[in-house]
Design an enzyme around this catalytic site. Structure first.
Site, PDB file in Angstrom:
ATOM      1  N   ARG B  63       0.730  -1.187  -0.051  1.00  0.00           N
ATOM      2  CA  ARG B  63       0.071  -0.042   0.090  1.00  0.00           C
ATOM      3  C   ARG B  63       0.929   1.168   0.169  1.00  0.00           C
ATOM      4  O   ARG B  63       0.789   2.245  -0.741  1.00  0.00           O
ATOM      5  CB  ARG B  63      -1.144   0.101   1.266  1.00  0.00           C
ATOM      6  CG  ARG B  63      -2.180  -0.601   0.905  1.00  0.00           C
ATOM      7  CD  ARG B  63      -2.696  -1.363   2.207  1.00  0.00           C
ATOM      8  NE  ARG B  63      -1.915  -2.148   2.959  1.00  0.00           N
ATOM      9  CZ  ARG B  63      -1.601  -3.074   2.496  1.00  0.00           C
ATOM     10  NH1 ARG B  63      -2.503  -3.794   1.590  1.00  0.00           N
ATOM     11  NH2 ARG B  63      -0.822  -4.054   3.032  1.00  0.00           N
ATOM     12  N   THR B  64       1.864   1.145   0.780  1.00  0.00           N
ATOM     13  CA  THR B  64       2.495   2.616   0.916  1.00  0.00           C
ATOM     14  C   THR B  64       3.349   2.773  -0.252  1.00  0.00           C
ATOM     15  O   THR B  64       3.284   3.923  -0.819  1.00  0.00           O
ATOM     16  CB  THR B  64       3.710   2.742   2.262  1.00  0.00           C
ATOM     17  OG1 THR B  64       2.955   1.996   3.449  1.00  0.00           O
ATOM     18  CG2 THR B  64       4.082   3.929   2.381  1.00  0.00           C
ATOM     19  N   LYS B  92      25.300  -7.566  -1.239  1.00  0.00           N
ATOM     20  CA  LYS B  92      26.488  -7.711  -1.390  1.00  0.00           C
ATOM     21  C   LYS B  92      27.494  -7.097  -0.535  1.00  0.00           C
ATOM     22  O   LYS B  92      28.832  -6.991  -0.531  1.00  0.00           O
ATOM     23  CB  LYS B  92      26.986  -7.115  -2.983  1.00  0.00           C
ATOM     24  CG  LYS B  92      26.302  -7.647  -4.108  1.00  0.00           C
ATOM     25  CD  LYS B  92      26.138  -6.980  -5.306  1.00  0.00           C
ATOM     26  CE  LYS B  92      25.192  -7.392  -6.214  1.00  0.00           C
ATOM     27  NZ  LYS B  92      24.966  -6.348  -7.192  1.00  0.00           N
ATOM     28  N   ARG B 113      11.854   3.264   3.127  1.00  0.00           N
ATOM     29  CA  ARG B 113      11.255   2.302   3.752  1.00  0.00           C
ATOM     30  C   ARG B 113      12.462   1.227   4.186  1.00  0.00           C
ATOM     31  O   ARG B 113      12.905   0.853   3.392  1.00  0.00           O
ATOM     32  CB  ARG B 113       9.979   1.468   3.195  1.00  0.00           C
ATOM     33  CG  ARG B 113       9.571   0.258   3.669  1.00  0.00           C
ATOM     34  CD  ARG B 113       8.934   0.073   5.355  1.00  0.00           C
ATOM     35  NE  ARG B 113       7.713   0.990   5.127  1.00  0.00           N
ATOM     36  CZ  ARG B 113       6.550   0.376   4.943  1.00  0.00           C
ATOM     37  NH1 ARG B 113       6.422  -1.010   4.972  1.00  0.00           N
ATOM     38  NH2 ARG B 113       5.417   1.082   4.833  1.00  0.00           N
ATOM     39  N   HIS B 141       6.327   6.226  11.189  1.00  0.00           N
ATOM     40  CA  HIS B 141       5.516   6.114   9.876  1.00  0.00           C
ATOM     41  C   HIS B 141       4.927   7.463   9.671  1.00  0.00           C
ATOM     42  O   HIS B 141       3.679   7.492   9.706  1.00  0.00           O
ATOM     43  CB  HIS B 141       4.823   5.096   9.679  1.00  0.00           C
ATOM     44  CG  HIS B 141       4.566   4.843   8.282  1.00  0.00           C
ATOM     45  ND1 HIS B 141       4.637   5.328   7.355  1.00  0.00           N
ATOM     46  CD2 HIS B 141       3.756   3.650   7.795  1.00  0.00           C
ATOM     47  CE1 HIS B 141       4.112   4.933   6.153  1.00  0.00           C
ATOM     48  NE2 HIS B 141       3.606   3.803   6.483  1.00  0.00           N
TER      49      HIS B 141
END
Lengths: 1092, 315
Positions: B63-64, B92, B113, B141
Site C-alpha cells: 500500500r505505501t 553484497k 522504507r 511512519h
C-alpha cells in the site's frame, strides 16, 4: 417619597465569617421588625439557618438559598417584591444589589431600592469615584492612585514613596489590604489581589494617625444626625475590626470633634444618604489634619456597635428612613417617650475588644494589622475607661477575668507591642507591670498617652495590691478600676468568695444603671442596663415579678456563634409567651439577644460567676437558664449551683456528670453502653503505653471542651510527645484524656429535649463525613439518608437510657459513632447544641420553645415527627481560611469553621449543592483538579468516570494521573509545585484555569510542608472551591453528575417546604394553631414560638 | 480548521526531510493538510513534471509503495527504485550510507522504507536531497500519521476536541507511534485499548503526559465505542503471542457490527491496512467504516508532501 409597596425583599449576609458576622443578624432582624410594623410583607433571602432573622415568626417568606445573582433573580421573578433592602446584609448584600442592578433585574421587575440610591452606593464603593467626589467638595482623602495592573501599582508607589498602603476595592473587612514596604512585596501582593478584584488602591501610609468613626443617619428631607462617634485605641495600621474601640471618642478636642462631625454630615449630604452610613477618619496627632479613610453606605459592624453603645436602634430607624419617614416622625422605641430626631448622649464609657481565635488554627500568624482576623467581639459598659477595659477583658472568655490574671506570660512584650499580635493589650500590661515606661510604650505602639496612662495606672495598682494589705479603701478603688474578685483573690492569696464576702460586708457593690440614650436629661423608660462601681444608687428597682435569668452566648468565637444567640433569643421569647419575665445577660454587641425588645430586662454585662451573682442577688430570679448560651453559660452551672442559685432544668450535678469524662464513662459502663477506649493521661509514659496498646492514631482532649479546644490527634509517638507538652498549658484543673481515634465509621447526633428523664422530642442528624472531623465542621443531614434502621433504633435506645440516668430536663445533645450497627457514644452535652436551630427549622418544631416550656414544667406531652420528612435539610460549615494567612485548610478534630449555612431540597444532593453554593462558592464550569491520597483513590473513581464521560476535564498530579489513566479516566498531567516544572499546579491555579480543587490528603494532611498544603493554601488564596474530605468529594461529584439532567426546578421557600411536613398544618405565617389534626388522626402540637 | 494565516506563510517545508512527526510544527502540518485538501479538490498533474523520485523500499510494502508511486505519477513525476532488498547491492555488503549517497545524486527526492529503526534519519543525514520516511522498523511512519490526520479532519471537520481510541498493537505499531506524536499538537483525548503485552511504550505515554494529552488505558473495544469520535484499529500480530494467548486476545480485538450499536453517529473507523481479521467485513457496510477512504486519502496527502518538498511556491 413615601414608599407605598406592600412587599419587600431583604438580603441577608449568609454564613458567619471573619469580616461579616453576627452584626447582620441584628440589623436584618431590626429591619424585619420595622417593616412588619408597617404591615409590609417581608421576603428574606439568607441561607444562615442559625440566625434569628430566619425564624418562623420573622420574615413572612424565607428563602434558605444561596446569595448569588441567579438565585436572587429567580426569587424576584417569583415573589415580585415592590422594594429591596440592600443595606442590612453587609458587603454581600450590597454587592449582590449592585450586580442585580447591573444585570437590569431591578428595572425589569420594577423593584425600587429602599434607602440610599444605587448610584450613590456605587460612588461610595468605587474608591476612585469616592475620592473624586470628596475632592469636589473640598474634603481631604489620603493621596492615592487607583490602579488596574501591577505595573501601574509600582509607579504609583514610586510617586508616593514607600511604605505605602494597598487596598482592594469592593472588599469586606479590608481583605487584601495592607502596608507594603518595598517593591517585591508590592508585586506579590498586587498579583494576589488582581485575581479577585479588578482594581486596587495605592495610598499614602498613615501609620500612627488616630482613627475615628462617625455613625450618621439622614432622612429624605436632608435632616442629619451623628448618632455616635468612636475612637480606635489602636491607631492607624490596625483594621477597625481588629482594634479596641471606645465610644465616645476620648482624645479628641471639641473643636476637632465638631470639624469631623461637620465633614461627616457634609459627606452624607453629598451622597444623599437615606438611612445610615458610617465614615472613618484618620487624624494626625501632631497637627490635627485629617483624611477621610472610608465610608460604608450601609449598616456595618461599627453601626451595630454604635447601636448597642448608645441604645439608639440604628437599623430599625434606618429601615424607617428608607421607607420615606422623616426623623421626627419615628418614635424612639427605647425610651418610648422621645422621637428618633436626637443625638444620643452618653454618661458612660463603652469599650469593644475583638476576640481572636488565631491560636486555634495552628499555623496561622498571630500578628494583626490591616486585614481582619478576629471572629467576634465583646462590648463593656462602665463609667471609667479602666472599668470598661477590665470588664471587657473578663468578657472575652480567654482565661482572664481582668488584665491581671491573663494566663499566659508574654516573653517579649516589646515585640508584641511594636508588631501587634492579638494579645498586644496584655503585652502592654505586662510591660508596665515589669516597670516599662509610658514613653517607651508610646514610641513602640503610637497609642495615645491618654489610653496608655490608664493601663499603666491599672498595673501600678496591681503592684500596690500585692505589696499592701487589702484595705476597704483599696478594695473599693480596685473594684472601680475593674479588678475582678477572682484576680483580687489571686493577688492577695484569698479565694474569690473571700473577696466577695469582704466587699459585700463593706458595701462595695456594683450599681445598676440604665442606658436611656439621653444621659438622664429627660426621664425615660428603659430596660437596657449595666453595672458599675462608679455609683451610689441603682437606676431601677428589682423586677416586680420574680424573673428568669437567661445567660447568653458571650463573644462569638470558633465553636460558639450565632446559633447560641438564636437559642437565647428563643428562650427569652418563649418565657414571655409563658407569661414569665425574662432577663437577658450578654456581652456581645453583634447579637439580637442584646436588642432592647427581646427581653423584659437586658443586662449588657459579663457572663462571669461574679457578675451573674451580682445580678441574681439584685433581681432574685425564680431560676437561671444556663443551657442555651453554649459552653460559657454551661460552665457556670456548677459554680452557680454550689453558690446556692436555682438553675432551671437539668441539675448541675448531672451536667457535671456528663462533662466530667471519668464520671460520664463510669455511667456508660454502668448502663452497658459502648464508648471508645480511653484513659486519663497522667504521665507521658502511661499515654505512650495506652497508645501502643490501642494502636495509633489516638485522640487527646481536655475534659471541658468546646470547638475541640486543644484537641489533637497523634499519629505516632513523636507527635504524642509534642502534644502532651502543649496540652498541659490548656487547663491544669482538668487533665488530658487520651482515647482511640476512630475514623472509618459514621458519625451521628441526637438533639433533643427531655423532661425529668423522659424524651419529649428528639431528632437524629447524620454526618456526611466519617468520624474524625469535629462536629462543628461536619456536614449535617436531617432526616438521615444513609443510616441503617438498626443503627437508628439502637441510637434511640441508648439516648433514652442516658436521658433517664441523668434525669435530664431541658435540651441535650449526644454524639455517636456507628460501625456496622456497633454504636459508641463519644460525647454528651446537657445543653442546647449548635445544631438546635438547624433541627428546629428543618423539622418545623422549635426545640428551644419546647425546652423552655419543659423546664417551666408547662410542656404538654405530644408526639413529634422528625424522621419522616419528604425533603432533606443539609447544613454545611462556612470557613474563613482566606482571612487567615497560612492556616491549613483541612478539617480535623479542631474546629475551624466560623459559621454555617443550611438549605432544604427535594433530596440529599439538591440540598447539599444549594448549601455548598451558599458558602460563597460558584458552580464549577468543567475543570477539576484532583490530587487524592492513595487510600482514597478508588472511592472517587466511579464518580470521576461518570464526569469524564460527561466531558468534564480533569487535571491531576503524577500519582493520581497514573491511577486515573490505568482506570480509564483521562486527565491533564500537571507537576506538583515542588517539582518546579511546567505545566505546574501553581501556574494553573494562579491563572485561574481550575474551577474546583479536590485535594484529599492522607494522614499527614495536618502537615504544612507538603505539596498538598501548597495546593490547598493556593486554592483558598485564589478563591477556588476546595474539597479536602473524601465523603464530601463523593457527594459533590454526584451533585455535578446530576447537573446534567437538572431542569431548573422551582425555587421553594422555607414555608413551602415546611407545609409539606406530614404533621404540619402550617397554614401560613406567624399564627400557628396549638392543636391540629394529623393524617394519623392523632392530635399534634407543634407550637413554634409565636411572634407578635 | 486551517487558519487563514497559513496562506501568508512561506512554504517552510521546501527542501525539508520528513523523518518523524516530531520534526513538524503545527503550522507545517496544517499547511500539508491544506495542500492535500486542495489537491483532492483539483489535481494538478504538472507539479512534478521534471522530477525524478527514488522509491527505496528496503522491506516489502504494497500500500505505501503504490500510494507513493501513484502520487508521484499523478503529479507528472518519474519513479525509480526497488521494492525489496534481496536484489540489492546491500546484499553484497554495500552500506546504507553508500547506497543513499549514490541514489541522492540521481533523484530529486528519496522515499525510504527500512526495517531498522533510525535508518531514515541516517539516510536524511547522508542525502543532499529531501528524504521522506515511509516507515523505519517499529519507529515511525510519519506519512501514515499525516494521512490519518487528513482523514480525521476531513471526516470530523476538526482536529481539536476529539476523542480517539487507539486499538490493538500499540507497542510495535509504528503508525500508532507517529500518530501519538501528532496528537501532542492537538487537544485530543486518547483511549488506549491494548492487551498489557502490547501497551503503548512508556516513553510515549510519558511524552503524551508531559505534552498535555489526556489518555487512559482500557481492555475492551466495546467499553470505549460509545465515547469516541475515531476508532483507530491496528493489526495484532500472531507471532507476538503463544497460541492460547492469541486465541483469547484475537476474540477481544475483533470489531463486529453489533459492537457498534452504541456508537456516536459521527464515529469513523480507521485502519492503516492490511487488516487480517480485526475488522469483521460486516463493518465495511456501516456508515462508520472509513479505512478505504483513508487509503484513498493516502495518495492526496503524499501528493501534497511531494509538492511542498519540491516546490518553493505555495499552491
Amino acid at each position: 417619597m413615601q414608599f407605598n409597596g406592600k412587599k419587600v425583599l431583604l438580603l441577608g449576609s449568609g454564613g458567619l465569617r471573619i469580616g461579616q458576622a453576627g452584626e447582620f443578624d441584628y440589623s436584618g432582624s431590626q429591619a424585619i421588625k420595622a417593616l412588619k410594623e408597617e404591615n409590609i410583607q417581608v421576603v428574606l433571602a439568607n441561607p444562615n439557618i442559625a440566625t434569628v432573622q430566619t425564624d418562623a415568626h420573622m420574615a413572612d417568606i424565607l428563602y434558605l438559598q444561596p446569595l448569588n445573582r441567579e438565585v436572587i433573580s429567580q426569587i424576584i421573578k417569583k415573589e415580585k417584591p415592590d422594594g429591596i433592602l440592600l443595606g442590612f446584609g453587609g458587603q454581600t448584600a450590597l454587592n449582590l444589589g449592585l450586580a442585580l442592578d447591573e444585570a437590569g433585574i431591578l428595572t425589569e421587575y420594577n423593584v425600587s431600592v429602599l434607602g440610599t440610591a444605587i448610584n450613590s452606593i456605587r460612588r461610595t464603593e468605587d474608591r476612585d469615584l469616592f475620592k473624586r467626589a470628596l475632592e469636589s467638595i473640598g474634603i481631604d482623602t489620603p493621596r492615592s492612585f487607583c490602579v488596574t495592573t501591577v505595573e501601574e501599582a509600582l509607579s504609583a508607589a514610586e510617586e508616593i514613596g514607600y511604605p505605602i498602603m494597598m487596598r482592594a476595592g469592593f472588599s469586606l473587612g479590608g481583605l487584601g489590604s495592607g502596608k507594603i514596604s518595598h517593591q517585591q512585596e508590592l508585586i506579590k501582593r498586587a498579583k494576589e489581589c488582581f485575581t479577585t478584584v479588578p482594581q486596587i488602591l495605592i495610598e499614602e501610609y498613615l501609620l500612627g494617625w488616630k482613627e475615628f468613626e462617625y455613625e450618621i443617619v439622614r432622612d429624605t428631607d436632608g435632616n442629619t444626625l451623628t448618632i455616635c462617634n468612636m475612637e480606635n485605641l489602636d491607631p492607624m495600621g490596625i483594621h477597625t475590626g481588629e482594634s479596641i474601640v471606645i465610644a465616645p471618642a476620648q482624645t479628641l478636642s471639641n473643636r476637632d470633634h465638631q470639624q469631623l462631625r461637620n465633614i461627616a454630615i457634609a459627606i452624607a449630604n453629598h451622597f444623599k444618604i437615606l438611612g445610615e452610613c458610617n465614615i472613618q477618619f484618620a487624624v494626625n496627632p501632631e497637627n490635627g489634619s485629617y483624611r477621610v479613610i472610608e465610608m460604608n453606605a450601609r449598616l456595618s459592624r461599627s453601626s451595630a456597635l454604635a447601636s448597642k453603645a448608645t441604645g439608639y436602634p440604628l437599623a430599625f430607624v434606618a429601615t424607617k428612613l428608607g421607607l420615606g419617614y422623616l426623623l421626627h416622625e419615628i418614635k424612639n422605641s427605647v425610651t418610648q417617650k422621645t422621637c428618633a430626631f436626637f443625638e444620643p448622649a452618653l454618661d458612660y464609657v463603652v469599650l469593644k475588644i475583638p476576640r481572636w481565635d488565631t491560636h486555634k488554627l495552628k499555623v496561622a500568624e498571630r500578628t494583626i494589622g490591616t486585614e481582619m482576623k478576629s471572629v467576634g467581639e465583646v462590648m463593656a459598659i462602665g463609667r471609667s475607661f479602666s472599668e470598661s477595659l477590665q470588664k471587657a477583658v473578663g468578657m472575652l472568655n480567654i482565661g482572664a477575668s481582668c488584665l491581671s490574671d491573663y494566663p499566659h506570660h508574654i516573653a517579649n512584650p516589646r515585640a508584641e507591642i511594636e508588631f501587634p499580635t492579638d494579645r498586644r493589650l496584655f503585652a502592654l500590661y505586662q510591660f508596665f507591670l515589669a516597670g516599662g515606661t509610658l514613653a517607651e510604650a508610646h514610641q513602640l505602639s503610637k497609642i495615645d498617652y491618654w489610653f496608655l496612662s490608664h493601663i499603666h495606672a491599672i498595673a501600678l495598682l496591681e503592684n500596690q495590691l500585692v505589696s499592701e494589705p487589702l484595705s476597704t479603701a483599696l478594695l473599693a478603688i480596685a473594684k472601680r478600676m475593674g479588678f475582678s474578685d477572682r484576680s483580687l483573690g489571686h493577688l492577695t492569696q484569698q479565694t474569690e468568695d473571700d473577696i466577695r464576702a469582704q466587699r459585700i460586708a463593706a458595701n462595695i457593690v456594683p450599681y445598676i444603671k440604665q442606658i436611656d440614650t439621653l444621659a438622664g436629661e429627660f426621664s425615660a423608660q428603659t430596660n437596657y442596663l449595666y453595672l458599675t462601681y462608679h455609683g451610689c444608687e441603682h437606676d431601677v428597682e428589682p423586677s416586680s415579678e420574680r424573673p428568669i435569668l437567661v445567660l447568653g452566648s458571650g463573644p462569638y468565637s470558633i465553636g460558639s456563634s450565632v446559633e447560641f444567640d438564636w437559642c437565647a433569643v428563643n428562650t427569652s421569647r418563649s418565657l414571655r409567651e409563658q407569661n414569665r419575665k425574662s432577663i437577658m445577660i450578654n456581652s456581645n454587641p453583634e447579637t439580637v439577644s442584646t436588642d432592647y425588645d427581646e427581653s423584659d430586662r437586658l443586662y449588657f454585662d459579663q457572663l462571669t460567676l461574679e457578675r451573674v451573682r451580682d445580678i441574681a442577688d439584685f433581681e432574685l430570679p425564680l431560676g437561671i437558664v444556663v443551657s442555651v448560651g453554649g459552653q460559657i453559660a454551661n460552665n457556670l452551672a456548677l459554680p452557680l449551683a454550689k453558690a446556692g442559685y436555682q438553675l432551671l432544668g437539668t441539675s448541675a450535678q448531672a451536667i457535671d456528670q456528663a462533662e466530667d469524662r471519668e464520671k460520664f464513662s463510669a455511667l456508660l459502663n454502668q448502663l452497658n453502653i459502648d464508648q471508645p477506649p480511653w484513659q486519663r493521661a497522667t504521665s507521658l509514659e502511661s499515654a505512650k503505653q495506652f497508645a501502643e496498646q490501642m494502636g495509633y492514631p489516638v485522640l487527646f482532649r481536655p475534659s471541658y471542651i468546646l470547638s475541640g479546644s486543644a484537641m489533637n490527634v497523634a499519629y505516632d509517638e513523636q507527635s504524642l510527645e509534642q502534644y502532651l507538652k502543649e496540652a498541659s498549658l490548656v487547663s491544669a484543673d482538668h487533665p488530658v484524656v487520651i482515647s482511640k481515634f476512630i475514623q472509618e465509621a459514621k458519625e451521628l447526633e441526637i438533639d433533643g429535649v427531655a423532661d425529668k428523664g423522659k424524651i419529649v422530642i428528639e431528632a437524629i442528624t447524620e454526618h456526611i463525613e466519617n468520624a474524625g472531623i469535629h462536629s462543628g465542621d461536619a456536614t449535617l443531614v436531617i432526616p438521615p439518608q444513609r443510616l441503617y434502621l438498626e443503627t437508628i433504633r439502637k441510637t434511640k435506645k441508648i439516648t433514652s437510657q442516658i436521658v433517664k440516668a441523668l434525669q435530664i430536663t431541658g435540651p441535650f445533645n449526644i454524639q455517636f459513632i456507628a460501625q456496622n450497627n456497633f454504636i459508641q457514644v463519644i460525647e454528651c452535652n446537657l445543653r442546647a447544641s449548635r445544631s438546635f436551630p438547624f433541627v428546629s427549622k428543618v423539622t418545623g418544631y422549635n426545640f428551644i420553645a419546647i425546652a423552655t416550656r419543659t423546664v417551666l414544667g408547662e410542656q404538654t406531652p405530644l408526639t413529634y415527627e422528625t424522621l419522616e420528612l419528604d425533603y432533606v435539610g443539609v447544613k454545611v460549615p462556612q470557613f474563613s481560611y482566606h482571612r487567615l494567612k497560612g492556616a491549613n485548610p483541612v478539617a480535623n478534630v479542631e474546629m475551624a469553621s466560623t459559621g454555617e449555612v443550611a438549605c432544604l431540597g427535594e433530596n440529599l444532593h439538591e440540598a447539599y449543592l444549594n448549601a455548598w453554593l451558599s458558602t460563597e462558592y460558584t458552580l464549577p464550569k468543567k475543570r477539576i483538579l484532583v490530587s487524592i491520597a492513595d487510600k482514597q483513590k478508588t472511592k472517587l473513581l466511579s464518580f470521576l468516570k461518570h464526569l469524564d464521560e460527561q466531558g468534564w476535564v480533569f487535571y491531576s498530579t503524577s500519582g493520581t494521573h497514573a491511577f486515573l489513566s490505568r482506570n480509564g479516566v483521562g486527565s491533564y498531567f500537571i507537576y506538583k509545585s515542588s517539582e518546579k516544572r511546567e505545566p505546574n499546579i501553581q501556574t494553573l491555579i494562579a491563572q485561574s484555569k481550575i474551577d474546583l480543587i479536590i485535594n484529599i490528603p492522607s494522614a499527614d494532611g495536618i502537615n504544612t510542608h507538603t505539596d498538598g498544603y501548597t495546593i490547598r493554601r493556593m486554592a483558598v488564596d485564589h478563591h477556588i472551591p476546595l474539597i479536602t474530605n473524601v465523603q464530601i468529594a463523593q457527594i459533590m461529584l454526584q451533585c455535578l453528575i446530576d447537573l446534567k439532567d437538572k431542569t431548573s426546578g422551582s425555587l421553594l421557600s422555607w414555608q413551602e417546604y415546611i407545609q409539606r411536613h406530614p404533621a404540619s398544618q402550617y397554614p401560613s405565617l406567624h399564627v400557628l394553631p396549638t392543636h391540629s389534626p394529623s393524617s394519623h388522626g392523632e392530635s399534634f402540637n407543634h407550637q413554634m414560638s409565636r411572634g407578635d | 480548521m486551517i487558519s487563514q494565516k497559513v496562506n501568508v506563510l512561506q512554504n517552510s517545508l521546501y527542501g525539508c526531510d520528513i523523518i518523524s512527526m516530531k520534526d513538524l510544527s503545527l503550522e507545517q502540518i496544517q499547511l500539508i493538510l491544506q495542500t492535500a485538501t486542495q489537491l483532492k479538490a483539483k489535481s494538478d498533474n504538472h507539479l512534478l513534471s521534471d522530477k525524478v523520485i527514488a522509491h527505496c523500499f528496503f522491506e516489502p510494502s504494497t500500500r505505501t509503495r503504490l500510494s507513493f508511486e501513484t502520487a508521484t505519477l499523478r503529479l507528472g513525476g518519474k519513479v525509480i527504485g526497488f521494492d525489496n532488498d534481496e536484489s540489492l547491492s546491500i546484499q553484497k555488503g554495500e552500506t546504507l550510507y553508500d547506497t543513499i549517497r549514490v541514489i541522492a545524486d540521481f533523484a530529486d527526492l528519496l522515499i525510504i522504507r527500512h526495517p531498522k529503526e533510525g535508518a531514515a534519519r541516517l539516510a536524511a543525514d547522508v542525502s543532499s536531497r529531501p528524504v521522506i520516511n515511509a516507515g523505519d522498523g517499529a519507529n515511525q511512519h510519519p506519512t501514515q500519521a499525516l494521512v490519518d490526520l487528513f482523514t480525521i479532519q476531513e471526516s470530523q471537520q476538526r482536529l481539536n476536541g476529539l476523542a480517539i481510541a487507539l486499538v490493538g498493537d500499540l507497542k510495535y505499531g509504528r503508525t500508532i507511534h507517529s500518530f501519538a506524536q501528532a496528537c501532542m499538537l492537538f487537544d485530543v483525548r486518547l483511549f488506549l485499548v491494548a492487551p498489557d503485552l502490547l501497551a503503548l511504550p512508556e516513553s510515549i505515554c510519558d511524552a503524551l503526559k508531559k505534552e498535555g494529552v489526556r489518555f487512559s488505558f482500557h481492555q475492551s473495544i466495546e467499553e470505549v465505542i460509545p465515547k469516541v469520535d475515531i476508532l483507530y484499529l491496528t493489526r495484532i500480530q500472531q507471532e507476538r503471542f503463544n497460541a492460547a494467548e492469541y486465541q483469547l486476545i484475537k476474540k477481544q480485538y475483533i470489531l463486529t457490527p453489533v459492537m457498534l450499536a452504541a456508537a456516536k453517529s459521527n464515529l469513523k473507523i480507521l485502519h492503516p491496512l492490511p487488516r487480517v481479521n480485526e475488522i469483521d467485513i460486516g463493518v465495511d457496510h456501516t456508515p462508520y467504516a472509513h479505512y478505504f477512504e483513508q487509503a484513498t486519502n493516502g495518495v492526496y496527502l503524499r501528493q501534497a508532501l511531494l509538492t511542498l518538498l519540491l516546490n518553493k511556491a505555495l499552491l
